[in-house]
Design an enzyme around this catalytic site. Structure first.
Site, short mmCIF file in Angstrom:
data_model
loop_
_atom_site.label_atom_id
_atom_site.label_comp_id
_atom_site.label_asym_id
_atom_site.label_seq_id
_atom_site.Cartn_x
_atom_site.Cartn_y
_atom_site.Cartn_z
N TYR A 100 -24.73 -2.68 34.37
CA TYR A 100 -25.35 -1.95 33.26
C TYR A 100 -26.60 -1.21 33.70
CZ TYR A 100 -22.27 -3.87 29.73
OH TYR A 100 -21.19 -4.16 28.97
N GLU A 196 -9.52 -28.97 41.24
CA GLU A 196 -9.30 -27.57 40.87
C GLU A 196 -9.51 -27.35 39.39
OE1 GLU A 196 -5.32 -26.14 41.62
OE2 GLU A 196 -5.68 -24.27 40.56
N ASP A 248 -3.56 -28.31 42.16
CA ASP A 248 -2.16 -28.24 41.75
C ASP A 248 -1.28 -28.09 42.97
OD1 ASP A 248 -2.73 -28.37 39.08
OD2 ASP A 248 -2.53 -26.21 38.71
#
Lengths: 367, 694
Positions: A100, A196, A248
């Site tokens: 910005y 995770e 996972d």
């Protein structure tokens, strides 16, 4: 926070050097050109001795008088300007704020200097690499993403943060965890478990897993951000804690592990600071469904992207160890991936009560 | 069973509908043996003739009256087609007025909500003789166009009476007609309905009235319909009609009370299409049998010679010899295998292609004129293919393109200098080209994807011409693709005339025409891009230099000699971009609008190309200064004294005898006064060379 200095900091001098490149080139009627190390697979190598991904020496040129690069060049100078402003004011800000701050419509046109944040983020990374300055040194922070709980005490801005007394929510890991920002006052844990998924971290935290096994629970909610990785690295290096990674069972999980262990391709220049070559992969392994009798129906079919990614991983040098080749090939052969959450199929507390204890006891992990 | 028969042999049964007698019972199949037996006699009692009108009352979707919205369009279309055909055949430049009014009982209804409309179409055509009025408007399959091979909009003589019947069916109101055949004759007013059982007109009212028009016809229909703008609307149809018929002045009063005027931009009638005899390759066996019965000739050789085109006396004899038929045999006696041999021989004999001067194409200049008038773009081009033949029917394919945003328009959205927010200004590029299709100058709005023209557009590789195109899709970009097929018999896929059938010969011609258009567009696009990219290059550097200098200055703590750095950088910039060369990239030198024949290019500085077309439209539209016509149009013409020229071009176009003009040549073009007189001295004929040649 760093103390205020009147003299320009090292980083600020480096930033000003950018302006000098432009001025000197203009003096000599040359095209101003920046040298930016390439952040891609083609420019990283795996240092087997150190167990790290290291950045090579290939550089790309970014010159102003080239239609394809002119805008990028202009953006780079603008970001450098904004960063030096931060240095002078001694403020820390976010990537988005930089975006910005540097965004405006170019005079006499309808063109914006930046159209979206994904244009300014890579420019900041470019500067990090080419100036060899860390993001912390540039005073840029990312969003806090990650939590920690366990027997560790931090000093943060003078406040004492005891992570064993923060309930099940834990302490939110700041994005800058360098010693001058975050002090590790005391640590009695035996190891670090990096999870995770936030959901599974919640499970472990709620079950006070860390208390029973005297460990630190850390999560990055997906791909761990720099703060989490750096903190794990500090705990590992400063307090000699082994780090275990629980992800996972899919190619993305494997990759998260490899990033923690060897560093990432994109941030290869920071591997030295971030990577934990001794980190271990506790699970989920593609052998677990059989060992822990997970029914086939809680698996998820690998999609084309998964398969392509897995095959990529097979070719990465740091996955060349026979055990890892076998691990990935086993997943490909089964055609299924498993989420950590799938363990709930057996019992809500299967992860805390059975799976992890057994894994840790049997030292059933991959290196 | 009977119904099926009527539909299958639509054309045949039609001509004999009124005379035929009920079929003998004996020819029917015996009733099938089943539980409940019905005797053939009982069945026979139920079998009776179906009139065409009854058939179409039940099957009105076949004629384009499937839903109220389409029905309204079909009514307008049929009436306008008839008006234009009549005017053109009589050699009159058509002035057509279309008025749609909402019919409400009591309270006024908004046009979009209304379900009943009054459609009034007025033309300045030749008028209709009193005796014929009822039959033309209230008898199906009555007309002048079916029995001859001649290019016209209407073909079968169903249209307007079907529209009347639809009105009668949905509102119960008769068709009102006013017609006058000349200033000296009286105007007649009729109210007619159709007797659907007999397919005969019922006259409700017939009187002489005063009518302000000296000549012409006015039809008023009251029908159930739905008015909705947008795709496939009456508005779109009329707009497209005006593109392909720039010689028509069209005034449209919308049901919302607006008046749209489509000015005439082309002041000459299309050449009269000529009637031709069928070509042997274009007929089927059954047709041959019928012709053998109907012929006036007494010998087979004479029949072949007189009833077909491209069959000379010599060829006729050769055919007879080959078919082992005596040349002197009576045609009516040829039956069965003999006739079949004759048919086969006819198909196998080498014959010249049918004459093609029977077709009147729109012409490249007229297409340009039409496209330029109705579509805002920066590049226009048009191609007329030479005539070709499918199944013995001659046809011509014409294609055109209008591409880009007109420079004025480009500037418009940019005028408000609002800085763009994130995510803004990214949507624009998804636009796909639009295809507008015509058959014998009539726009086709439905069934686009079934149409041969559409398939040809899809199969053209537009990527070769600098456009984007995803697989199996229309090309991307602000573009209108115009395709017209002119033929004595356009092979529609259905009776409601919505799509052109996919004959290889037709498809090939369309593709060739599109490719030529594409090549020209490609040249234009590429040149534009080259120039634009050079321009952009320089622009980019100039834009960014300021930013870079400012940022460097701030980095250096505001102690930088800014102007010096800026000047240094600017010097490098202009040395690195082509310098003056950029200006030449537009290819402003040389012949034609950038060397492209039959094209118009609109730039911010003005119009290049077939400027006569352009300037006239400009004059017609807003009275803006027209670029001078003739020899050196385009860039250098000063806009100093247009005031005297504009009205001349605009106001009175010399009404030459259209017949004479038409006879002169098919491709002569006359645009307004000045250029017109110039063109007269030029050689008539194909004007493939760009006019701007020096």
């Amino acid at each position: 926070m760093a103390t205020k200095t009147k003299n320009p900091t090292v980083v600020e001098k480096k930033l000003i050097g950018l302006a000098d490149i432009v001025i000197q080139a203009a003096e000599r009627s040359k095209d101003p050109t920046l040298q930016i190390p390439i952040r891609a697979l083609s420019n990283v190598s795996f240092n087997e001795k150190k167990g790290l991904i290291e950045m090579g020496s290939k550089k790309q040129e970014r010159s102003f008088f080239n239609v394809g690069m002119a805008k990028r060049f202009m953006q780079t100078v603008l970001v450098a300007d904004a960063l030096s402003e931060l240095q002078r004011a001694d403020l820390t800000t976010s990537l988005r704020e930089i975006y910005y701050r540097t965004k405006h419509t170019i005079k006499d046109s309808h063109e914006n200097t930046f159209d979206a944040q994904d244009e300014s983020d890579p420019v900041i990374e470019d500067l990090e690499v080419s100036l060899a300055a860390l993001r912390e040194e540039l005073h840029v922070s990312a969003e806090n993403r990650g939590s920690i709980v366990g027997p560790v005490v931090f000093g943060d801005d003078g406040d004492r943060v005891d992570c064993s007394k923060l309930g099940k929510g834990g302490y939110s890991v700041p994005s800058i965890v360098e010693p001058e920002y975050l002090e590790i006052r005391r640590c009695t844990a035996d190891f670090v478990l990096l999870v995770e998924k936030g959901t599974q971290w919640n499970r472990l935290s709620e079950d006070k897993f860390w208390r029973r096994y005297n460990c630190i629970l850390l999560t990055g909610n997906g791909q761990p951000p720099r703060g989490v990785r750096r903190l794990a690295c500090r705990l590992h290096e400063e307090h000699r804690l082994p780090v275990y990674v629980l992800v996972d069972n899919d190619p993305w999980g494997y990759y998260i592990y490899s990033v923690v262990k060897q560093g990432s391709i994109n941030l290869a220049f920071e591997s030295e600071r971030m990577a934990i070559p001794k980190a271990k992969f506790v699970g989920l392994s593609s052998a677990d469904p059989e060992n822990y009798e997970l029914p086939r129906n809680v698996g998820i079919k690998l999609n084309d992207k998964d398969i392509a990614r897995a095959k990529e991983l097979l070719n990465y040098q740091w996955f060349k160890k026979p055990a890892w080749q076998a691990e990935i090939k086993r997943m490909l052969a089964s055609g299924l991936k498993y989420e950590l959450d799938a363990l709930a199929n057996k019992d809500f507390q299967y992860l805390t009560k059975k799976y992890l204890p057994k894994k840790l006891q049997e030292r059933d992990w991959l290196d | 069973m009977a119904t099926k028969k009527a539909s299958a042999s639509e054309t045949e049964s039609i001509s004999s509908a009124s005379r035929s007698t009920p079929e003998p019972v004996a020819t029917k199949k015996p009733a099938a043996k089943s539980a409940e037996r019905v005797t053939a006699v009982e069945m026979g009692a139920r079998q009776r003739e179906i009139s065409v009108s009854e058939f179409f009352t039940k099957n009105r979707h076949l004629l384009g009256f499937d839903n109220p919205r389409k029905a309204l369009l079909t009514c307008v279309k049929e009436a306008v087609d008839n008006a234009l055909d009549a005017c053109e055949e009589a050699g009159i430049l058509p002035d057509v007025t279309v008025r749609l009014e909402v019919v409400s009982n009591g309270q006024p209804v908004a046009a979009s909500q209304a379900n009943r409309f009054r459609v009034t179409v007025t033309d300045n055509g030749p008028g209709i003789v009193r005796q014929q009025i009822p039959r033309i408007f209230a008898k199906l399959l009555y007309g002048s166009k079916f029995h001859r091979l001649r290019m016209s909009r209407g073909q079968q003589g169903i249209g307007i009476s079907a529209a009347g019947m639809y009105g009668q069916l949905t509102t119960g109101k008769p068709v009102k007609i006013i017609s006058r055949i000349g200033p000296k004759a009286a105007a007649h007013f009729f109210e007619v309905q159709i007797d659907t059982k007999k397919n005969e007109p019922l006259v409700h009212e017939n009187k002489q009235i005063d009518w302000e028009q000296p000549r012409g016809t006015q039809v008023t229909l009251e029908v159930e319909g739905k008015y909705q703008k947008g795709r496939a609307s009456v508005d779109e149809w009329l707009e497209q009609t005006s593109i392909a018929n720039p010689h028509v002045k069209l005034i449209y009063h919308t049901p919302e009370g607006e008046t749209k005027e489509y000015a005439r931009t082309y002041h000459e009638l299309p050449p009269q299409p000529r009637e031709i005899k069928p070509h042997p390759y274009g007929i089927e066996f059954g047709m041959l049998l019928k012709m053998l019965q109907d012929t006036k000739s007494h010998t087979v050789a004479g029949f072949l010679e007189s009833d077909f085109c491209r069959v000379s006396a010599q060829i006729a004899e050769d055919i007879c010899k080959a078919a082992k038929v005596s040349p002197d045999a009576k045609p009516r006696e040829l039956k069965g295998p003999v006739a079949e041999t004759l048919y086969k021989t006819l198909q196998e004999t080498k014959l010249m292609a049918p004459p093609t001067n029977c077709i009147s194409p729109i012409g490249e200049k007229a297409i340009l004129s039409g496209l330029y008038k109705q579509i805002k773009g920066e590049f226009y081009t048009a191609v007329s293919r030479p005539p070709a033949v499918y199944r013995g029917n001659p046809f011509i394919i014409e294609a055109g393109l209008a591409y880009g945003n007109r420079p004025q328009d480009q500037n418009k959205p940019q005028q408000p200098t609002m800085p763009k927010a994130e995510g803004e200004g990214e949507e624009e590029d998804s636009e796909l080209a639009r295809v507008i299709r015509y058959a014998n100058r009539v726009p086709l709005l439905y069934q686009q994807s079934a149409c041969s023209t559409f398939k040809a557009v899809l199969s053209t590789t537009w990527k070769n011409y600098g456009l984007t195109q995803s697989r199996g899709a229309l090309p991307g970009g602000p573009m209108v693709i115009f395709v017209h097929m002119a033929s004595v018999w356009v092979p529609f896929t259905s009776e409601s005339k919505e799509a052109i059938a996919d004959y290889d010969e037709i498809q090939k011609e369309i593709t060739l025409a599109l490719r030529e258009c594409g090549r020209r567009l490609g040249l234009f696009v590429r040149r534009r891009e080259r120039a634009a990219s050079e321009f952009r290059r320089r622009n980019i550097f100039e834009l960014y230099i300021e930013e870079v200098v400012e940022a460097c200055n701030r980095l250096k703590g505001g102690k930088l000699p800014k102007e010096k750095l800026k000047a240094q950088l600017q010097k490098i910039a202009s040395a690195r971009t082509g310098g003056q060369k950029t200006d030449h990239a537009l290819g402003k030198t040389g012949a034609g609008p950038e060397g492209l024949p039959h094209s118009i290019i609109v730039t911010a500085e003005g119009i290049e190309g077939e400027t006569a077309v352009a300037s006239q439209v400009e004059a017609d539209q807003a009275g803006t200064a027209p670029r001078a016509t003739s020899d050196a149009p385009g860039e250098t013409t000063p806009i100093e004294k247009p005031a005297s020229k504009a009205p001349v071009v605009k106001a009175r176009h010399p009404e030459k005898s259209p017949r004479k003009a038409a006879a002169k040549s098919e491709q002569t073009t006359l645009f307004g006064g000045k250029s017109g007189s110039k063109m007269k001295t030029a050689k008539p004929g194909k004007s493939t060379a760009p006019r701007k040649q020096k």
